[in-house]
Design a protein around this motif. Structure first.
Motif, PDB file in Angstrom:
ATOM      1  N   GLN A 119     -30.990 114.521  87.490  1.00 18.45           N
ATOM      2  CA  GLN A 119     -31.926 115.611  87.226  1.00 18.45           C
ATOM      3  C   GLN A 119     -33.203 115.090  86.597  1.00 18.45           C
ATOM      4  O   GLN A 119     -34.307 115.496  86.966  1.00 18.45           O
ATOM      5  N   ALA A 120     -33.043 114.177  85.629  1.00 15.89           N
ATOM      6  CA  ALA A 120     -34.224 113.598  84.975  1.00 15.89           C
ATOM      7  C   ALA A 120     -35.071 112.821  85.973  1.00 15.89           C
ATOM      8  O   ALA A 120     -36.305 112.865  85.930  1.00 15.89           O
ATOM      9  N   LEU A 121     -34.388 112.104  86.889  1.00 16.49           N
ATOM     10  CA  LEU A 121     -35.112 111.344  87.903  1.00 16.49           C
ATOM     11  C   LEU A 121     -35.888 112.274  88.826  1.00 16.49           C
ATOM     12  O   LEU A 121     -37.069 112.036  89.122  1.00 16.49           O
ATOM     13  N   ASN A 122     -35.234 113.354  89.250  1.00 14.18           N
ATOM     14  CA  ASN A 122     -35.906 114.316  90.128  1.00 14.18           C
ATOM     15  C   ASN A 122     -37.065 114.997  89.423  1.00 14.18           C
ATOM     16  O   ASN A 122     -38.142 115.205  90.004  1.00 14.18           O
ATOM     17  N   GLU A 123     -36.853 115.352  88.155  1.00  9.51           N
ATOM     18  CA  GLU A 123     -37.923 115.987  87.391  1.00  9.51           C
ATOM     19  C   GLU A 123     -39.077 115.012  87.174  1.00  9.51           C
ATOM     20  O   GLU A 123     -40.245 115.401  87.186  1.00  9.51           O
ATOM     21  N   GLY A 124     -38.711 113.733  86.953  1.00  9.66           N
ATOM     22  CA  GLY A 124     -39.758 112.727  86.768  1.00  9.66           C
ATOM     23  C   GLY A 124     -40.590 112.560  88.018  1.00  9.66           C
ATOM     24  O   GLY A 124     -41.826 112.493  87.959  1.00  9.66           O
ATOM     25  N   GLU A 125     -39.922 112.518  89.184  1.00 15.54           N
ATOM     26  CA  GLU A 125     -40.651 112.407  90.438  1.00 15.54           C
ATOM     27  C   GLU A 125     -41.523 113.629  90.656  1.00 15.54           C
ATOM     28  O   GLU A 125     -42.672 113.514  91.097  1.00 15.54           O
ATOM     29  N   SER A 126     -40.990 114.806  90.341  1.00 16.72           N
ATOM     30  CA  SER A 126     -41.766 116.042  90.469  1.00 16.72           C
ATOM     31  C   SER A 126     -42.960 116.029  89.532  1.00 16.72           C
ATOM     32  O   SER A 126     -44.045 116.513  89.881  1.00 16.72           O
ATOM     33  N   LEU A 127     -42.778 115.456  88.337  1.00 23.23           N
ATOM     34  CA  LEU A 127     -43.847 115.401  87.348  1.00 23.23           C
ATOM     35  C   LEU A 127     -45.022 114.572  87.852  1.00 23.23           C
ATOM     36  O   LEU A 127     -46.182 114.960  87.726  1.00 23.23           O
ATOM     37  N   TYR A 128     -44.733 113.428  88.459  1.00 19.51           N
ATOM     38  CA  TYR A 128     -45.791 112.585  89.021  1.00 19.51           C
ATOM     39  C   TYR A 128     -46.554 113.349  90.105  1.00 19.51           C
ATOM     40  O   TYR A 128     -47.790 113.275  90.176  1.00 19.51           O
ATOM     41  N   THR A 129     -45.806 114.093  90.926  1.00 22.81           N
ATOM     42  CA  THR A 129     -46.432 114.864  92.002  1.00 22.81           C
ATOM     43  C   THR A 129     -47.361 115.933  91.446  1.00 22.81           C
ATOM     44  O   THR A 129     -48.477 116.124  91.954  1.00 22.81           O
ATOM     45  N   VAL A 130     -46.928 116.625  90.394  1.00 19.66           N
ATOM     46  CA  VAL A 130     -47.746 117.682  89.780  1.00 19.66           C
ATOM     47  C   VAL A 130     -49.052 117.103  89.241  1.00 19.66           C
ATOM     48  O   VAL A 130     -50.137 117.674  89.446  1.00 19.66           O
ATOM     49  N   PHE A 131     -48.970 115.981  88.558  1.00 20.11           N
ATOM     50  CA  PHE A 131     -50.183 115.364  88.011  1.00 20.11           C
ATOM     51  C   PHE A 131     -51.130 114.913  89.118  1.00 20.11           C
ATOM     52  O   PHE A 131     -52.351 115.083  89.013  1.00 20.11           O
ATOM     53  N   GLU A 132     -50.576 114.347  90.175  1.00 29.63           N
ATOM     54  CA  GLU A 132     -51.430 113.899  91.280  1.00 29.63           C
ATOM     55  C   GLU A 132     -52.109 115.077  91.971  1.00 29.63           C
ATOM     56  O   GLU A 132     -53.270 114.984  92.381  1.00 29.63           O
ATOM     57  N   GLN A 133     -51.383 116.189  92.064  1.00 28.98           N
ATOM     58  CA  GLN A 133     -51.976 117.384  92.661  1.00 28.98           C
ATOM     59  C   GLN A 133     -53.114 117.925  91.801  1.00 28.98           C
ATOM     60  O   GLN A 133     -54.166 118.321  92.321  1.00 28.98           O
ATOM     61  N   GLU A 134     -52.914 117.953  90.486  1.00 30.95           N
ATOM     62  CA  GLU A 134     -53.953 118.466  89.589  1.00 30.95           C
ATOM     63  C   GLU A 134     -55.165 117.531  89.548  1.00 30.95           C
ATOM     64  O   GLU A 134     -56.308 117.989  89.526  1.00 30.95           O
ATOM     65  N   PHE A 135     -54.923 116.232  89.559  1.00 33.24           N
ATOM     66  CA  PHE A 135     -56.024 115.267  89.508  1.00 33.24           C
ATOM     67  C   PHE A 135     -56.663 115.058  90.881  1.00 33.24           C
ATOM     68  O   PHE A 135     -57.761 114.513  90.970  1.00 33.24           O
ATOM     69  N   GLY A 136     -55.965 115.453  91.930  1.00 33.88           N
ATOM     70  CA  GLY A 136     -56.509 115.330  93.276  1.00 33.88           C
ATOM     71  C   GLY A 136     -56.579 113.899  93.767  1.00 33.88           C
ATOM     72  O   GLY A 136     -57.405 113.577  94.634  1.00 33.88           O
ATOM     73  N   ARG A 137     -55.714 113.054  93.228  1.00 34.70           N
ATOM     74  CA  ARG A 137     -55.727 111.637  93.607  1.00 34.70           C
ATOM     75  C   ARG A 137     -54.420 110.990  93.142  1.00 34.70           C
ATOM     76  O   ARG A 137     -53.726 111.524  92.274  1.00 34.70           O
ATOM     77  N   PRO A 138     -54.085 109.814  93.693  1.00 38.40           N
ATOM     78  CA  PRO A 138     -52.913 109.094  93.187  1.00 38.40           C
ATOM     79  C   PRO A 138     -53.164 108.627  91.754  1.00 38.40           C
ATOM     80  O   PRO A 138     -54.298 108.316  91.378  1.00 38.40           O
ATOM     81  N   LEU A 139     -52.100 108.578  90.960  1.00 45.38           N
ATOM     82  CA  LEU A 139     -52.230 108.126  89.583  1.00 45.38           C
ATOM     83  C   LEU A 139     -52.355 106.611  89.543  1.00 45.38           C
ATOM     84  O   LEU A 139     -51.782 105.894  90.359  1.00 45.38           O
ATOM     85  N   SER A 140     -53.090 106.136  88.567  1.00 49.66           N
ATOM     86  CA  SER A 140     -53.244 104.698  88.373  1.00 49.66           C
ATOM     87  C   SER A 140     -51.977 104.135  87.724  1.00 49.66           C
ATOM     88  O   SER A 140     -51.184 104.891  87.145  1.00 49.66           O
ATOM     89  N   PRO A 141     -51.768 102.823  87.795  1.00 52.77           N
ATOM     90  CA  PRO A 141     -50.605 102.231  87.120  1.00 52.77           C
ATOM     91  C   PRO A 141     -50.568 102.555  85.631  1.00 52.77           C
ATOM     92  O   PRO A 141     -49.488 102.807  85.073  1.00 52.77           O
TER      93      PRO A 141
END
Length: 230
Positions: A119-141
């Motif tokens: 669950q934590a892994l899935n939520e973590g993956e979802s979290l990265y997706t949410v941030f990328e959607q809000e920022f409109g770009r892939p996240l930096s390292p």
């Protein structure tokens, strides 16, 4: 008819963990072994804690020798334990199913741990997706590492998303601003979504009051309230 039903009720019932039915294969048991263990449990619960193989065979489709073999194998593999019955004469023994239920508990806890990890892994993956959607770009390292640090710091994905939402509402869409919000929330013991929402509402009300005061008294310099300036 009533007498028959009464006799049926007097037979009683037996409590069996549903986890045993759904996970017996996972702890290394087959159907014959499970049925024999259940028969043993019933004998123990009805006062016979050391039934003979012949008594087990009467209830099962197995021969007496097969029941004896299964019992010996289950003892060797650590599902049944032979104990000395201290309440009876010296040399008397009894069966204990404690090892079986200890294994079931260990399996249950491990399953719960695995589910939480997934669950934590899935939520973590979802979290990265949410941030990328809000920022409109892939996240930096660096930003990905920051997200991982927030989760390691006991910030739940839902709280991190709530902090991101506050940053969006405030027009401060950057990681430093989100980090400051999370720091302020942790300092004030905010751990649930409702607490975060209330804190955000209080923050925006404070902003409106400061803007109103600044409009009413333009001569006085009132600093704009900012999460980063707390």
């Amino acid at each position: 008819m009533k007498n028959n039903l009464y006799a049926w009720f007097k037979e009683g019932s037996m409590t069996i963990p549903s986890f045993l039915f759904t996970h017996y294969k996972k702890i290394g048991l087959n159907e014959q072994e499970v049925m024999l263990l259940l028969q043993l449990q019933h004998f123990i619960e009805t006062g016979n804690d050391f039934p003979a193989p012949s008594q087990l065979a009467e209830r099962m489709t197995l021969q007496e020798t097969e029941c004896l073999f299964l019992i010996q194998r289950l003892i060797q593999r650590g599902y049944i334990k032979l104990e000395e019955d201290k309440g009876q004469a010296i040399g008397d023994e009894r069966y204990s199913l404690d090892p079986l239920y200890e294994r079931l508990i260990d399996c249950f806890l491990q399953s719960q741990k695995q589910e939480k990890a997934e669950q934590a892994l899935n939520e973590g993956e979802s979290l990265y997706t949410v941030f990328e959607q809000e920022f409109g770009r892939p996240l930096s390292p660096y930003e990905c590492e920051t997200l991982a640090l927030w989760m390691d710091d006991d910030h739940s994905p839902s709280i991190i998303k709530a902090a991101l939402r506050e940053a969006v509402i405030s027009g401060k869409l950057n990681f430093r601003y989100v980090d400051r919000i999370l720091f302020e929330w942790k300092k004030n013991g905010i751990k649930t979504i409702d607490q975060a929402k209330n804190r955000g509402q209080q923050f925006r009300m404070h902003q409106k009051q400061e803007k109103k005061q600044a409009t009413q008294t333009p001569i006085k310099d009132v600093p704009f309230y900012n999460w980063l300036e707390q």
